[in-house]
Design an enzyme around this catalytic site. Sequence first.
Site, PDB file in Angstrom:
ATOM      1  N   ASP A  15       3.337   0.640  11.435  1.00  9.90           N
ATOM      2  CA  ASP A  15       3.021   1.646  12.464  1.00  9.90           C
ATOM      3  C   ASP A  15       4.254   1.935  13.322  1.00  9.90           C
ATOM      4  O   ASP A  15       4.600   3.086  13.589  1.00  9.90           O
ATOM      5  CB  ASP A  15       1.807   1.233  13.322  1.00  9.90           C
ATOM      6  CG  ASP A  15       1.842  -0.215  13.796  1.00  9.90           C
ATOM      7  OD1 ASP A  15       2.732  -0.979  13.378  1.00  9.90           O
ATOM      8  OD2 ASP A  15       0.962  -0.591  14.614  1.00  9.90           O
TER       9      ASP A  15
ATOM     10  N   ASP B  28       4.784   5.155  -0.008  1.00 16.37           N
ATOM     11  CA  ASP B  28       4.300   6.501  -0.343  1.00 16.37           C
ATOM     12  C   ASP B  28       4.241   7.346   0.921  1.00 16.37           C
ATOM     13  O   ASP B  28       4.748   8.464   0.976  1.00 16.37           O
ATOM     14  CB  ASP B  28       2.906   6.386  -0.986  1.00 16.37           C
ATOM     15  CG  ASP B  28       2.313   7.741  -1.326  1.00 16.37           C
ATOM     16  OD1 ASP B  28       3.051   8.590  -1.865  1.00 16.37           O
ATOM     17  OD2 ASP B  28       1.111   7.957  -1.044  1.00 16.37           O
TER      18      ASP B  28
ATOM     19  N   ASP C 234       7.064  10.602   2.365  1.00 15.49           N
ATOM     20  CA  ASP C 234       6.697  11.988   2.689  1.00 15.49           C
ATOM     21  C   ASP C 234       7.119  12.311   4.124  1.00 15.49           C
ATOM     22  O   ASP C 234       7.601  13.405   4.413  1.00 15.49           O
ATOM     23  CB  ASP C 234       5.175  12.207   2.558  1.00 15.49           C
ATOM     24  CG  ASP C 234       4.776  12.779   1.191  1.00 15.49           C
ATOM     25  OD1 ASP C 234       5.403  12.398   0.181  1.00 15.49           O
ATOM     26  OD2 ASP C 234       3.830  13.588   1.130  1.00 15.49           O
TER      27      ASP C 234
ATOM     28  N   LYS D  19       2.739  -5.149   7.395  1.00 16.07           N
ATOM     29  CA  LYS D  19       1.701  -5.175   8.433  1.00 16.07           C
ATOM     30  C   LYS D  19       1.236  -6.630   8.546  1.00 16.07           C
ATOM     31  O   LYS D  19       0.046  -6.950   8.445  1.00 16.07           O
ATOM     32  CB  LYS D  19       0.559  -4.217   8.027  1.00 16.07           C
ATOM     33  CG  LYS D  19      -0.505  -3.994   9.073  1.00 16.07           C
ATOM     34  CD  LYS D  19      -0.081  -3.149  10.258  1.00 16.07           C
ATOM     35  CE  LYS D  19      -1.177  -3.118  11.304  1.00 16.07           C
ATOM     36  NZ  LYS D  19      -0.739  -2.504  12.577  1.00 16.07           N
TER      37      LYS D  19
ATOM     38  N   TYR E 240      -2.847  -0.032  -4.889  1.00 16.99           N
ATOM     39  CA  TYR E 240      -2.897   0.952  -5.973  1.00 16.99           C
ATOM     40  C   TYR E 240      -3.507   0.374  -7.250  1.00 16.99           C
ATOM     41  O   TYR E 240      -4.172   1.085  -7.995  1.00 16.99           O
ATOM     42  CB  TYR E 240      -1.481   1.448  -6.313  1.00 16.99           C
ATOM     43  CG  TYR E 240      -1.015   2.610  -5.489  1.00 16.99           C
ATOM     44  CD1 TYR E 240      -0.840   2.487  -4.117  1.00 16.99           C
ATOM     45  CD2 TYR E 240      -0.730   3.840  -6.080  1.00 16.99           C
ATOM     46  CE1 TYR E 240      -0.388   3.559  -3.363  1.00 16.99           C
ATOM     47  CE2 TYR E 240      -0.280   4.910  -5.335  1.00 16.99           C
ATOM     48  CZ  TYR E 240      -0.109   4.770  -3.982  1.00 16.99           C
ATOM     49  OH  TYR E 240       0.336   5.831  -3.242  1.00 16.99           O
TER      50      TYR E 240
HETATM   51  C1  IPM Z   1       3.840   9.967  -5.257  1.00 15.80           C
HETATM   52  C2  IPM Z   1       2.406  10.428  -5.359  1.00 15.80           C
HETATM   53  C3  IPM Z   1       1.619   9.447  -6.219  1.00 15.80           C
HETATM   54  C4  IPM Z   1       1.572   8.118  -5.471  1.00 15.80           C
HETATM   55  C5  IPM Z   1       0.203   9.878  -6.613  1.00 15.80           C
HETATM   56  C6  IPM Z   1       0.158  11.233  -7.232  1.00 15.80           C
HETATM   57  C7  IPM Z   1      -0.418   8.881  -7.548  1.00 15.80           C
HETATM   58  O1  IPM Z   1       1.855  10.610  -4.111  1.00 15.80           O
HETATM   59  O2  IPM Z   1       4.493   9.806  -6.299  1.00 15.80           O
HETATM   60  O3  IPM Z   1       4.342   9.828  -4.139  1.00 15.80           O
HETATM   61  O4  IPM Z   1       0.701   7.921  -4.615  1.00 15.80           O
HETATM   62  O5  IPM Z   1       2.409   7.269  -5.770  1.00 15.80           O
HETATM   63 MN    MN Z   2       3.316  10.512  -2.482  1.00 15.12          MN
END
Ligand code: IPM
Ligand code: MN
Length: 347
Positions: free
Chosen positions: A218, A242, A246, A186, A136
């Site tokens: 993975d 990240d 999700d 990884k 990042y």
């Molecule tokens: C999160 C988002 C952010 C990240 C983006 C918007 C920069 O996806 O907070 O999970 O990748 O950290």
């Molecule tokens: Mn995110």
Amino acid sequence: MKIAVFAGDGIGPEVTAQAVRVLNALDLPGLELIEGDVGGAAWRKHGHPLPEATLAIAHAADAILFGAVGDFDCDNLERHLRPEQAILGLRKELGLFANLRPATVFKGLEDMSSLKSEIALAIDLLIVRELNGDVYFGDKGIETLADGSRRGWDMMSYSEAEVRRIAHVGFRAAQGRRGKLCSVDKANVLETSQVWRDTVIAVSAEYPDVELSHMYVDNAAMQLVKNPGAFDVVVTGNLFGDILSDQASMCVGSIGLLASAALAEGTKGLYEPIHGSAPDIAGQDKANPMATILSAAMLLRHSFGLEAPAARIEAAVAKALADGIRGGDLGGSAGTREIGDAVLARL
Ligand code: IPM
Ligand code: MN
Ligand code: NAD
């Protein structure tokens, strides 16, 4: 209690408004809310996604409640002017290196998980995501080659010091839970991950009471849907965290439910839902504000040590869900404000 409220773009203002109603309803002594512009909204108004004035509010505040940033109309701007730079800038500027992303199944919601109910019911995990380093924040760029085609790069790196401080957060979190820490990397391919793994192992000597394991990312993605109940605390880098968080949200049932805390060394923190600005449903009263309301609970707990009101908020959300209050993301029809009303009524 100075709390900065940065609502941002898309559904950000809609979900933040509900969390603010909940905070106000608690009658907390000394509560002061200060609004600031971030993201595409700030770029439109001030020409920058994280204006100086907003940064000043962030520095002066004890904690920050953040909605979401992201606006497809801004996707062609130079990288430093894009809405996402607001959240990345705040994380870096305030040294918010430790991102706590809990994922727990709410009773009665297991049918909403993308997994079989009996598998979903066992989910009670915490992802500890490093937030100030990795690919990042490394050197990045795009160059045009001799043949006119382009090449892009982003440098991935972790220093031992960066890994050490997030590893301590992971071990301490495990001590306060079921005593299990899984470090995800990884290391079979990446040198960054080799340093990560070696450092986590070195830190583990200070935590003989925590059971440490290692998993390649993975495999972790696979195990997270196969047997998520086996995870207690997961510690991982910025990019892997990240993605896995999700994924964890759909194991629980919806991304509209997952809250997060981004913490610095002291008590200061930024609290936000893990989801984004959801442009597809913005401005339609369709967003689930529960992730943001639960982020407000994390704010009270972590930045102010206010366990009782934090638990009250969490219980009110759980009760609303148990009573069948569900937004479109959970197969229901309750609107954003209606869900806010339902949580307030149970508070
Ligand atoms: C999160 C988002 C952010 C990240 C983006 C918007 C920069 O996806 O907070 O999970 O990748 O950290
Ligand atoms: Mn995110
Ligand atoms: P997203 O999280 O915004 O949306 C993904 C999907 O989930 C969409 O279908 C959306 O409608 C749904 N969703 C998200 N939150 C919801 C909620 N509270 N209630 C109901 N449904 C919800 O991810 P995306 O579409 O990949 O990204 C959209 C924008 O958000 C992009 O500009 C991205 O950069 C940004 N983003 C910002 C943050 C942040 O501010 N921390 C986090 C993630 C993405």
